[in-house]
Design a protein around this motif. Structure first.
Motif, PDB file in Angstrom:
ATOM      1  N   ARG A   1       0.799  -1.158   0.094  1.00 16.09           N
ATOM      2  CA  ARG A   1      -0.079  -0.068  -0.087  1.00 16.09           C
ATOM      3  C   ARG A   1       1.013   1.307  -0.017  1.00 16.09           C
ATOM      4  NH1 ARG A   1      -4.858  -0.184   3.659  1.00 16.09           N
ATOM      5  NH2 ARG A   1      -5.434   1.513   2.458  1.00 16.09           N
ATOM      6  N   LEU A   2       1.999   1.205   0.759  1.00 13.63           N
ATOM      7  CA  LEU A   2       2.874   2.372   0.655  1.00 13.63           C
ATOM      8  C   LEU A   2       3.289   2.726  -0.459  1.00 13.63           C
ATOM      9  CD1 LEU A   2       4.135   1.803   4.555  1.00 13.63           C
ATOM     10  CD2 LEU A   2       2.726   3.511   3.777  1.00 13.63           C
ATOM     11  N   SER A   3       4.038   1.568  -1.180  1.00 16.83           N
ATOM     12  CA  SER A   3       4.723   1.896  -2.423  1.00 16.83           C
ATOM     13  C   SER A   3       3.832   2.566  -3.459  1.00 16.83           C
ATOM     14  CB  SER A   3       5.001   0.663  -3.111  1.00 16.83           C
ATOM     15  OG  SER A   3       3.853  -0.068  -3.574  1.00 16.83           O
ATOM     16  N   GLN A   4       2.468   2.640  -3.373  1.00 16.55           N
ATOM     17  CA  GLN A   4       1.712   3.616  -4.420  1.00 16.55           C
ATOM     18  C   GLN A   4       1.290   4.716  -3.663  1.00 16.55           C
ATOM     19  OE1 GLN A   4      -1.553   0.467  -3.867  1.00 16.55           O
ATOM     20  NE2 GLN A   4      -1.479  -0.113  -5.976  1.00 16.55           N
ATOM     21  N   LEU A   5       1.015   4.905  -2.460  1.00 16.20           N
ATOM     22  CA  LEU A   5       0.912   6.074  -1.707  1.00 16.20           C
ATOM     23  C   LEU A   5       2.100   6.890  -1.701  1.00 16.20           C
ATOM     24  CD1 LEU A   5      -1.130   7.573   0.241  1.00 16.20           C
ATOM     25  CD2 LEU A   5      -0.096   6.352   2.297  1.00 16.20           C
ATOM     26  N   LEU A   6       3.399   6.414  -1.455  1.00 17.48           N
ATOM     27  CA  LEU A   6       4.582   7.411  -1.368  1.00 17.48           C
ATOM     28  C   LEU A   6       5.253   7.538  -2.382  1.00 17.48           C
ATOM     29  CD1 LEU A   6       5.936   5.771   1.972  1.00 17.48           C
ATOM     30  CD2 LEU A   6       4.241   7.743   1.734  1.00 17.48           C
ATOM     31  N   ALA A   7       4.848   6.461  -3.469  1.00 14.83           N
ATOM     32  CA  ALA A   7       5.698   6.527  -4.794  1.00 14.83           C
ATOM     33  C   ALA A   7       7.147   6.810  -4.634  1.00 14.83           C
ATOM     34  CB  ALA A   7       5.131   7.763  -5.753  1.00 14.83           C
ATOM     35  N   VAL A   8       7.697   5.670  -3.671  1.00 15.66           N
ATOM     36  CA  VAL A   8       9.139   5.742  -3.481  1.00 15.66           C
ATOM     37  C   VAL A   8       9.913   5.533  -4.787  1.00 15.66           C
ATOM     38  CG1 VAL A   8      10.810   4.959  -1.814  1.00 15.66           C
ATOM     39  CG2 VAL A   8       8.593   4.691  -1.035  1.00 15.66           C
ATOM     40  N   ARG A   9      11.090   6.368  -5.058  1.00 16.47           N
ATOM     41  CA  ARG A   9      12.120   6.202  -5.990  1.00 16.47           C
ATOM     42  C   ARG A   9      12.552   4.909  -5.721  1.00 16.47           C
ATOM     43  NH1 ARG A   9      16.331   9.497  -6.259  1.00 16.47           N
ATOM     44  NH2 ARG A   9      15.379  11.059  -4.203  1.00 16.47           N
ATOM     45  N   ARG A  10      12.786   4.001  -6.889  1.00 16.86           N
ATOM     46  CA  ARG A  10      13.580   2.876  -6.844  1.00 16.86           C
ATOM     47  C   ARG A  10      14.936   2.714  -6.084  1.00 16.86           C
ATOM     48  NH1 ARG A  10      12.280  -1.687  -8.852  1.00 16.86           N
ATOM     49  NH2 ARG A  10      10.300  -2.043 -10.071  1.00 16.86           N
ATOM     50  N   ALA A  11      15.593   3.611  -6.323  1.00 17.26           N
ATOM     51  CA  ALA A  11      17.086   3.649  -5.656  1.00 17.26           C
ATOM     52  C   ALA A  11      16.899   3.771  -3.843  1.00 17.26           C
ATOM     53  CB  ALA A  11      17.771   4.849  -6.083  1.00 17.26           C
ATOM     54  N   VAL A  12      15.631   4.259  -3.515  1.00 15.86           N
ATOM     55  CA  VAL A  12      15.344   4.689  -2.238  1.00 15.86           C
ATOM     56  C   VAL A  12      14.774   3.405  -1.464  1.00 15.86           C
ATOM     57  CG1 VAL A  12      14.420   6.192  -0.206  1.00 15.86           C
ATOM     58  CG2 VAL A  12      15.289   7.171  -2.731  1.00 15.86           C
ATOM     59  N   ARG A  13      13.896   2.464  -2.180  1.00 14.75           N
ATOM     60  CA  ARG A  13      13.158   1.540  -1.752  1.00 14.75           C
ATOM     61  C   ARG A  13      14.028   0.651  -0.828  1.00 14.75           C
ATOM     62  NH1 ARG A  13       9.294  -0.186  -6.888  1.00 14.75           N
ATOM     63  NH2 ARG A  13       8.578   1.953  -7.248  1.00 14.75           N
ATOM     64  N   PRO A  14      15.373   0.097  -1.200  1.00 13.26           N
ATOM     65  CA  PRO A  14      15.654  -0.867  -0.190  1.00 13.26           C
ATOM     66  C   PRO A  14      16.067  -0.178   1.338  1.00 13.26           C
ATOM     67  CG  PRO A  14      16.928  -0.693  -2.191  1.00 13.26           C
ATOM     68  CD  PRO A  14      15.972   0.057  -2.512  1.00 13.26           C
ATOM     69  N   LEU A  15      16.055   1.278   1.160  1.00 12.91           N
ATOM     70  CA  LEU A  15      16.552   1.943   2.482  1.00 12.91           C
ATOM     71  C   LEU A  15      14.998   2.102   3.363  1.00 12.91           C
ATOM     72  CD1 LEU A  15      19.003   4.774   2.036  1.00 12.91           C
ATOM     73  CD2 LEU A  15      19.046   3.008   3.793  1.00 12.91           C
ATOM     74  N   ALA A  16      14.128   2.706   2.411  1.00 16.14           N
ATOM     75  CA  ALA A  16      12.684   2.906   2.953  1.00 16.14           C
ATOM     76  C   ALA A  16      12.194   1.588   3.668  1.00 16.14           C
ATOM     77  CB  ALA A  16      11.730   3.548   2.039  1.00 16.14           C
ATOM     78  N   ALA A  17      12.438   0.448   3.084  1.00 14.98           N
ATOM     79  CA  ALA A  17      11.975  -0.653   3.266  1.00 14.98           C
ATOM     80  C   ALA A  17      12.095  -0.950   4.638  1.00 14.98           C
ATOM     81  CB  ALA A  17      12.501  -2.090   2.397  1.00 14.98           C
ATOM     82  N   HIS A  18      13.125  -0.557   5.535  1.00 19.34           N
ATOM     83  CA  HIS A  18      13.512  -1.115   6.849  1.00 19.34           C
ATOM     84  C   HIS A  18      12.565  -0.363   7.621  1.00 19.34           C
ATOM     85  CE1 HIS A  18      15.984  -3.191   9.500  1.00 19.34           C
ATOM     86  NE2 HIS A  18      16.450  -2.154  10.197  1.00 19.34           N
ATOM     87  N   TRP A  19      11.819   0.610   7.123  1.00 21.01           N
ATOM     88  CA  TRP A  19      11.060   1.477   8.261  1.00 21.01           C
ATOM     89  C   TRP A  19       9.551   0.999   7.915  1.00 21.01           C
ATOM     90  CZ3 TRP A  19      13.285   7.157   8.031  1.00 21.01           C
ATOM     91  CH2 TRP A  19      14.286   7.081   8.720  1.00 21.01           C
ATOM     92  N   VAL A  20       9.303   0.148   7.097  1.00 23.55           N
ATOM     93  CA  VAL A  20       7.864  -0.380   6.838  1.00 23.55           C
ATOM     94  C   VAL A  20       7.363  -1.082   7.765  1.00 23.55           C
ATOM     95  CG1 VAL A  20       6.339  -1.502   5.418  1.00 23.55           C
ATOM     96  CG2 VAL A  20       8.214  -0.159   4.311  1.00 23.55           C
ATOM     97  N   ILE A  21       6.756  -0.647   8.865  1.00 29.22           N
ATOM     98  CA  ILE A  21       6.217  -1.255   9.983  1.00 29.22           C
ATOM     99  C   ILE A  21       4.678  -0.842  10.294  1.00 29.22           C
ATOM    100  CG2 ILE A  21       8.530  -1.818  10.983  1.00 29.22           C
ATOM    101  CD1 ILE A  21       7.882   0.421  12.992  1.00 29.22           C
ATOM    102  N   ASP A  22       4.223  -1.230  11.260  1.00 23.65           N
ATOM    103  CA  ASP A  22       2.846  -1.116  11.781  1.00 23.65           C
ATOM    104  C   ASP A  22       2.623   0.643  11.915  1.00 23.65           C
ATOM    105  OD1 ASP A  22       1.478  -3.788  12.695  1.00 23.65           O
ATOM    106  OD2 ASP A  22       3.421  -3.587  13.936  1.00 23.65           O
ATOM    107  N   GLU A  23       3.664   1.089  12.826  1.00 21.03           N
ATOM    108  CA  GLU A  23       3.475   2.528  13.110  1.00 21.03           C
ATOM    109  C   GLU A  23       3.556   3.307  12.062  1.00 21.03           C
ATOM    110  OE1 GLU A  23       5.330   0.427  14.698  1.00 21.03           O
ATOM    111  OE2 GLU A  23       4.065   0.123  16.538  1.00 21.03           O
ATOM    112  N   THR A  24       4.449   3.219  11.134  1.00 21.48           N
ATOM    113  CA  THR A  24       5.014   4.208   9.939  1.00 21.48           C
ATOM    114  C   THR A  24       3.757   3.939   8.969  1.00 21.48           C
ATOM    115  OG1 THR A  24       6.426   2.389   8.997  1.00 21.48           O
ATOM    116  CG2 THR A  24       7.249   4.437  10.206  1.00 21.48           C
TER     117      THR A  24
END
Lengths: 229, 102
Positions: free
Chosen positions: A85-108
Protein backbone atom coordinates in the motif's frame (compact mmCIF):
# COMPACT_ATOMS: atom_id res chain seq x y z
CA UNK A 1 -4.90 21.12 3.55
CA UNK A 2 -3.06 19.83 6.56
CA UNK A 3 -0.06 21.86 7.69
CA UNK A 4 3.33 20.12 7.60
CA UNK A 5 3.85 20.97 11.26
CA UNK A 6 0.65 19.11 12.20
CA UNK A 7 1.87 16.00 10.35
CA UNK A 8 5.24 16.22 12.08
CA UNK A 9 3.52 16.55 15.46
CA UNK A 10 1.37 13.44 14.86
CA UNK A 11 4.40 11.49 13.63
CA UNK A 12 6.54 12.53 16.60
CA UNK A 13 3.79 11.52 19.02
CA UNK A 14 3.63 8.00 17.65
CA UNK A 15 7.39 7.71 17.22
CA UNK A 16 8.20 8.80 20.75
CA UNK A 17 5.47 6.76 22.50
CA UNK A 18 6.34 3.52 20.74
CA UNK A 19 10.07 4.23 20.58
CA UNK A 20 10.27 4.43 24.36
CA UNK A 21 8.90 0.90 24.70
CA UNK A 22 12.21 -0.33 23.29
CA UNK A 23 13.27 -0.18 26.94
CA UNK A 24 10.81 -2.95 27.79
CA UNK A 25 12.20 -4.98 24.89
CA UNK A 26 15.80 -4.51 26.04
CA UNK A 27 14.95 -5.60 29.58
CA UNK A 28 12.81 -8.53 28.41
CA UNK A 29 15.51 -9.75 26.02
CA UNK A 30 18.19 -9.50 28.72
CA UNK A 31 15.90 -11.41 31.07
CA UNK A 32 15.60 -14.09 28.37
CA UNK A 33 19.37 -14.55 28.47
CA UNK A 34 20.53 -12.63 25.38
CA UNK A 35 23.66 -10.48 25.62
CA UNK A 36 23.76 -6.75 24.87
CA UNK A 37 25.22 -7.19 21.38
CA UNK A 38 22.53 -9.71 20.40
CA UNK A 39 19.75 -7.52 21.77
CA UNK A 40 20.97 -4.42 19.93
CA UNK A 41 21.46 -6.41 16.72
CA UNK A 42 17.78 -7.41 16.90
CA UNK A 43 16.54 -3.85 17.22
CA UNK A 44 18.94 -2.52 14.57
CA UNK A 45 18.42 -5.27 12.00
CA UNK A 46 14.94 -6.73 12.59
CA UNK A 47 13.19 -3.51 13.66
CA UNK A 48 9.67 -4.85 13.90
CA UNK A 49 8.70 -4.99 17.55
CA UNK A 50 6.25 -7.88 17.68
CA UNK A 51 8.67 -10.16 15.80
CA UNK A 52 11.46 -9.22 18.19
CA UNK A 53 9.37 -9.96 21.29
CA UNK A 54 8.19 -13.21 19.72
CA UNK A 55 11.72 -14.35 18.91
CA UNK A 56 13.02 -13.56 22.37
CA UNK A 57 10.02 -15.25 24.01
CA UNK A 58 10.49 -18.38 21.91
CA UNK A 59 14.23 -18.54 22.65
CA UNK A 60 13.59 -18.05 26.37
CA UNK A 61 11.07 -20.90 26.30
CA UNK A 62 13.79 -23.13 24.83
CA UNK A 63 12.61 -23.19 21.23
CA UNK A 64 15.13 -24.14 18.54
CA UNK A 65 16.45 -21.20 16.48
CA UNK A 66 14.51 -22.11 13.34
CA UNK A 67 11.04 -22.53 14.88
CA UNK A 68 11.69 -19.35 16.87
CA UNK A 69 12.66 -17.49 13.70
CA UNK A 70 9.68 -18.95 11.82
CA UNK A 71 7.23 -17.48 14.34
CA UNK A 72 8.93 -14.09 14.14
CA UNK A 73 8.91 -14.28 10.34
CA UNK A 74 5.19 -15.09 10.07
CA UNK A 75 4.45 -12.11 12.30
CA UNK A 76 6.59 -9.98 9.99
CA UNK A 77 4.71 -11.01 6.84
CA UNK A 78 2.10 -8.32 7.48
CA UNK A 79 4.79 -5.75 6.66
CA UNK A 80 4.78 -6.97 3.04
CA UNK A 81 1.17 -5.87 2.75
CA UNK A 82 1.94 -2.53 4.35
CA UNK A 83 4.70 -2.06 1.76
CA UNK A 84 2.30 -2.84 -1.03
CA UNK A 85 0.00 0.00 0.00
CA UNK A 86 2.84 2.37 0.84
CA UNK A 87 4.62 1.94 -2.49
CA UNK A 88 1.57 3.36 -4.28
CA UNK A 89 0.87 6.02 -1.67
CA UNK A 90 4.43 7.31 -1.26
CA UNK A 91 5.67 6.58 -4.81
CA UNK A 92 9.13 5.80 -3.42
CA UNK A 93 11.95 6.07 -5.98
CA UNK A 94 13.52 2.72 -6.87
CA UNK A 95 16.93 3.66 -5.50
CA UNK A 96 15.47 4.63 -2.11
CA UNK A 97 13.25 1.56 -1.74
CA UNK A 98 15.85 -0.73 -0.09
CA UNK A 99 16.35 1.95 2.56
CA UNK A 100 12.69 2.84 3.02
CA UNK A 101 11.83 -0.86 3.31
CA UNK A 102 13.48 -1.14 6.72
CA UNK A 103 11.01 1.37 8.15
CA UNK A 104 7.88 -0.35 6.80
CA UNK A 105 6.17 -1.31 10.09
CA UNK A 106 2.79 -0.93 11.83
CA UNK A 107 3.35 2.59 13.10
CA UNK A 108 4.86 4.22 10.00
CA UNK A 109 2.09 2.67 7.89
CA UNK A 110 -0.63 3.84 10.27
CA UNK A 111 0.68 7.43 10.24
CA UNK A 112 1.27 7.54 6.46
CA UNK A 113 -2.17 6.11 5.64
CA UNK A 114 -3.86 8.66 7.90
CA UNK A 115 -2.56 11.60 5.82
CA UNK A 116 -4.65 13.42 3.19
CA UNK A 117 -1.92 14.10 0.59
CA UNK A 118 1.18 12.37 -0.80
CA UNK A 119 3.41 15.09 0.58
CA UNK A 120 1.91 14.68 4.08
CA UNK A 121 2.14 10.89 3.84
CA UNK A 122 5.83 11.13 2.92
CA UNK A 123 6.55 13.49 5.81
CA UNK A 124 4.55 11.31 8.20
CA UNK A 125 6.35 8.13 7.11
CA UNK A 126 9.82 9.67 7.29
CA UNK A 127 9.40 11.44 10.63
CA UNK A 128 7.73 8.45 12.29
CA UNK A 129 10.36 6.08 10.87
CA UNK A 130 13.32 8.21 11.89
CA UNK A 131 12.06 9.02 15.41
CA UNK A 132 11.02 5.47 16.09
CA UNK A 133 14.22 3.93 14.73
CA UNK A 134 16.49 6.20 16.76
CA UNK A 135 14.49 5.96 20.00
CA UNK A 136 13.72 2.24 19.72
CA UNK A 137 17.42 1.42 19.33
CA UNK A 138 18.54 3.85 22.04
CA UNK A 139 16.00 2.59 24.57
CA UNK A 140 16.75 -1.02 23.62
CA UNK A 141 20.39 -0.40 24.53
CA UNK A 142 19.43 1.30 27.79
CA UNK A 143 17.06 -1.54 28.66
CA UNK A 144 19.69 -4.19 27.88
CA UNK A 145 22.33 -2.37 29.95
CA UNK A 146 19.91 -1.49 32.72
CA UNK A 147 18.43 -4.95 33.09
CA UNK A 148 20.99 -5.88 35.74
CA UNK A 149 20.42 -2.66 37.67
CA UNK A 150 16.69 -3.36 37.54
CA UNK A 151 17.51 -6.69 39.21
CA UNK A 152 14.78 -9.34 39.19
CA UNK A 153 12.81 -8.14 36.15
CA UNK A 154 9.85 -10.27 37.19
CA UNK A 155 9.52 -8.49 40.53
CA UNK A 156 9.09 -5.25 38.55
CA UNK A 157 6.39 -6.84 36.42
CA UNK A 158 8.44 -6.38 33.25
CA UNK A 159 7.56 -9.88 32.05
CA UNK A 160 4.06 -8.45 31.43
CA UNK A 161 5.41 -5.90 28.92
CA UNK A 162 5.66 -8.37 26.01
CA UNK A 163 2.08 -9.66 26.23
CA UNK A 164 0.80 -6.09 26.76
CA UNK A 165 2.55 -4.99 23.55
CA UNK A 166 1.01 -7.93 21.66
CA UNK A 167 -2.44 -7.13 23.05
CA UNK A 168 -2.12 -3.45 22.08
CA UNK A 169 -1.20 -4.44 18.52
CA UNK A 170 -3.93 -7.09 18.37
CA UNK A 171 -6.86 -5.04 19.74
CA UNK A 172 -7.37 -2.75 16.71
CA UNK A 173 -7.25 -5.81 14.40
CA UNK A 174 -10.28 -7.45 16.07
CA UNK A 175 -12.95 -5.72 14.02
CA UNK A 176 -15.10 -8.51 12.58
CA UNK A 177 -16.52 -11.74 13.96
CA UNK A 178 -14.06 -13.61 11.75
CA UNK A 179 -11.14 -11.80 13.42
CA UNK A 180 -12.44 -12.71 16.87
CA UNK A 181 -13.11 -16.35 15.96
CA UNK A 182 -9.58 -16.69 14.57
CA UNK A 183 -8.12 -15.09 17.71
CA UNK A 184 -10.20 -17.35 19.98
CA UNK A 185 -9.19 -20.55 18.19
CA UNK A 186 -5.54 -19.42 18.15
CA UNK A 187 -5.61 -18.86 21.92
CA UNK A 188 -7.11 -22.32 22.50
CA UNK A 189 -4.56 -23.99 20.19
CA UNK A 190 -1.63 -22.00 21.59
CA UNK A 191 -2.45 -22.83 25.21
CA UNK A 192 -3.85 -26.32 24.63
CA UNK A 193 -0.85 -27.59 22.69
CA UNK A 194 1.74 -25.85 24.87
CA UNK A 195 2.23 -28.73 27.32
CA UNK A 196 2.44 -31.41 24.61
CA UNK A 197 4.48 -29.89 21.75
CA UNK A 198 8.08 -28.54 21.68
CA UNK A 199 8.53 -24.80 22.44
CA UNK A 200 7.66 -22.53 19.52
CA UNK A 201 5.62 -25.14 17.64
CA UNK A 202 2.22 -24.45 19.29
CA UNK A 203 2.30 -20.83 18.04
CA UNK A 204 2.93 -22.01 14.48
CA UNK A 205 0.05 -24.49 14.76
CA UNK A 206 -2.14 -21.72 16.21
CA UNK A 207 -1.40 -19.62 13.11
CA UNK A 208 -3.29 -22.31 11.14
CA UNK A 209 -6.49 -20.92 12.71
CA UNK A 210 -6.37 -18.22 9.99
CA UNK A 211 -6.43 -20.47 6.88
CA UNK A 212 -8.75 -22.93 8.66
CA UNK A 213 -11.40 -20.28 9.35
CA UNK A 214 -11.10 -18.87 5.81
CA UNK A 215 -11.49 -22.37 4.35
CA UNK A 216 -14.53 -23.06 6.53
CA UNK A 217 -16.09 -19.72 5.55
CA UNK A 218 -15.52 -20.47 1.88
CA UNK A 219 -17.22 -23.83 2.31
CA UNK A 220 -20.23 -22.31 4.06
CA UNK A 221 -20.53 -19.59 1.40
CA UNK A 222 -20.35 -22.26 -1.30
CA UNK A 223 -23.09 -24.28 0.39
CA UNK A 224 -25.31 -21.23 0.75
CA UNK A 225 -25.09 -20.26 -2.93
CA UNK A 226 -25.72 -23.92 -3.71
CA UNK A 227 -28.94 -23.89 -1.64
CA UNK A 228 -30.12 -20.69 -3.31
CA UNK A 229 -30.23 -22.32 -6.68
CA UNK B 1 25.49 -19.73 18.64
CA UNK B 2 21.84 -20.79 18.34
CA UNK B 3 20.79 -17.30 19.30
CA UNK B 4 22.90 -15.73 16.55
CA UNK B 5 21.44 -18.15 13.99
CA UNK B 6 17.93 -17.16 15.08
CA UNK B 7 18.83 -13.46 14.90
CA UNK B 8 20.39 -13.79 11.45
CA UNK B 9 17.51 -15.77 9.96
CA UNK B 10 14.90 -13.47 11.50
CA UNK B 11 16.66 -10.27 10.40
CA UNK B 12 17.10 -11.48 6.81
CA UNK B 13 13.57 -12.87 6.52
CA UNK B 14 11.87 -9.84 8.10
CA UNK B 15 13.80 -7.42 5.89
CA UNK B 16 13.02 -9.38 2.74
CA UNK B 17 9.24 -9.37 3.37
CA UNK B 18 9.34 -5.62 3.98
CA UNK B 19 11.26 -5.07 0.75
CA UNK B 20 9.02 -7.47 -1.18
CA UNK B 21 6.00 -5.35 -0.34
CA UNK B 22 7.61 -2.26 -1.83
CA UNK B 23 8.98 -4.02 -4.91
CA UNK B 24 6.21 -6.44 -5.86
CA UNK B 25 3.84 -5.15 -8.55
CA UNK B 26 0.54 -4.32 -6.87
CA UNK B 27 -1.39 -7.05 -8.71
CA UNK B 28 0.55 -9.98 -7.28
CA UNK B 29 -0.67 -9.70 -3.70
CA UNK B 30 -4.06 -8.23 -4.55
CA UNK B 31 -5.98 -11.52 -4.68
CA UNK B 32 -8.75 -11.24 -2.05
CA UNK B 33 -7.92 -14.58 -0.45
CA UNK B 34 -4.22 -13.68 -0.08
CA UNK B 35 -5.10 -10.30 1.42
CA UNK B 36 -7.53 -11.80 3.92
CA UNK B 37 -5.02 -14.46 4.93
CA UNK B 38 -2.35 -11.81 5.42
CA UNK B 39 -4.70 -9.83 7.64
CA UNK B 40 -5.73 -12.87 9.68
CA UNK B 41 -2.30 -14.51 10.19
CA UNK B 42 -1.04 -11.75 12.52
CA UNK B 43 -4.35 -11.92 14.43
CA UNK B 44 -3.84 -15.64 15.08
CA UNK B 45 -0.16 -15.26 15.95
CA UNK B 46 -0.59 -12.27 18.24
CA UNK B 47 -3.51 -13.93 20.05
CA UNK B 48 -1.57 -17.16 20.60
CA UNK B 49 1.57 -15.29 21.70
CA UNK B 50 -0.35 -13.03 24.09
CA UNK B 51 -1.99 -16.05 25.70
CA UNK B 52 1.24 -18.06 25.95
CA UNK B 53 3.33 -15.26 27.41
CA UNK B 54 0.59 -14.44 29.93
CA UNK B 55 -0.36 -17.93 31.07
CA UNK B 56 2.71 -20.13 30.79
CA UNK B 57 6.21 -20.59 32.16
CA UNK B 58 8.67 -22.95 30.53
CA UNK B 59 6.09 -25.14 28.79
CA UNK B 60 3.63 -25.36 31.70
CA UNK B 61 0.35 -23.49 32.01
CA UNK B 62 0.28 -21.15 35.02
CA UNK B 63 -2.02 -18.46 36.35
CA UNK B 64 -0.05 -15.71 38.12
CA UNK B 65 0.28 -11.94 38.49
CA UNK B 66 0.73 -11.52 34.73
CA UNK B 67 -2.99 -12.28 34.28
CA UNK B 68 -3.81 -9.20 36.39
CA UNK B 69 -1.38 -7.17 34.28
CA UNK B 70 -3.00 -8.37 31.07
CA UNK B 71 -6.44 -7.44 32.43
CA UNK B 72 -5.10 -3.96 33.23
CA UNK B 73 -3.74 -3.63 29.67
CA UNK B 74 -7.11 -4.70 28.27
CA UNK B 75 -8.90 -2.12 30.45
CA UNK B 76 -6.48 0.59 29.28
CA UNK B 77 -7.16 -0.38 25.66
CA UNK B 78 -10.92 -0.18 26.18
CA UNK B 79 -10.39 3.33 27.60
CA UNK B 80 -8.37 4.17 24.43
CA UNK B 81 -5.18 4.86 26.36
CA UNK B 82 -1.98 5.52 24.36
CA UNK B 83 0.36 2.61 23.58
CA UNK B 84 2.87 3.43 26.29
CA UNK B 85 0.17 3.76 28.97
CA UNK B 86 -1.18 0.31 28.05
CA UNK B 87 2.24 -1.28 28.53
CA UNK B 88 2.93 0.71 31.70
CA UNK B 89 -0.42 -0.33 33.20
CA UNK B 90 0.35 -4.01 32.59
CA UNK B 91 3.82 -3.70 34.13
CA UNK B 92 2.66 -1.70 37.16
CA UNK B 93 -0.32 -3.94 37.98
CA UNK B 94 1.80 -7.10 37.60
CA UNK B 95 4.44 -5.66 39.92
CA UNK B 96 1.78 -4.59 42.43
CA UNK B 97 0.12 -8.00 42.35
CA UNK B 98 3.50 -9.69 42.98
CA UNK B 99 4.28 -7.29 45.82
CA UNK B 100 0.95 -8.28 47.37
CA UNK B 101 2.01 -11.93 47.10
CA UNK B 102 -0.04 -13.14 44.13
Amino acid sequence: MKADSAVVRDALGVGVAVGLSGFAFGVTAAGAGLDVLQICALSLLVFTGASQFALVGALAAGGNPFTAAAGAFFLGTRNAFYGLRLSQLLAVRRAVRPLAAHWVIDETTAVALAQPTRRAARIGFTVTGLTLYLLWNLTTLLGALGAEAVGDTNAWGLDAAGPAVFLALLAPMLRTTTDRVVAGIAVLLGLGLLPVLPAGVPVLVAALAAPAVLWWQGRMAGRRTGADR
Amino acid sequence: MNVWIAIGVTAAACYLVKLAGLLVPAGALERPLVRRLAALLPVALLAALTAQQSFSTGGALVLDARAAGLAAAAAALVLRAPFLVVVAAAVAVTAAARALGA
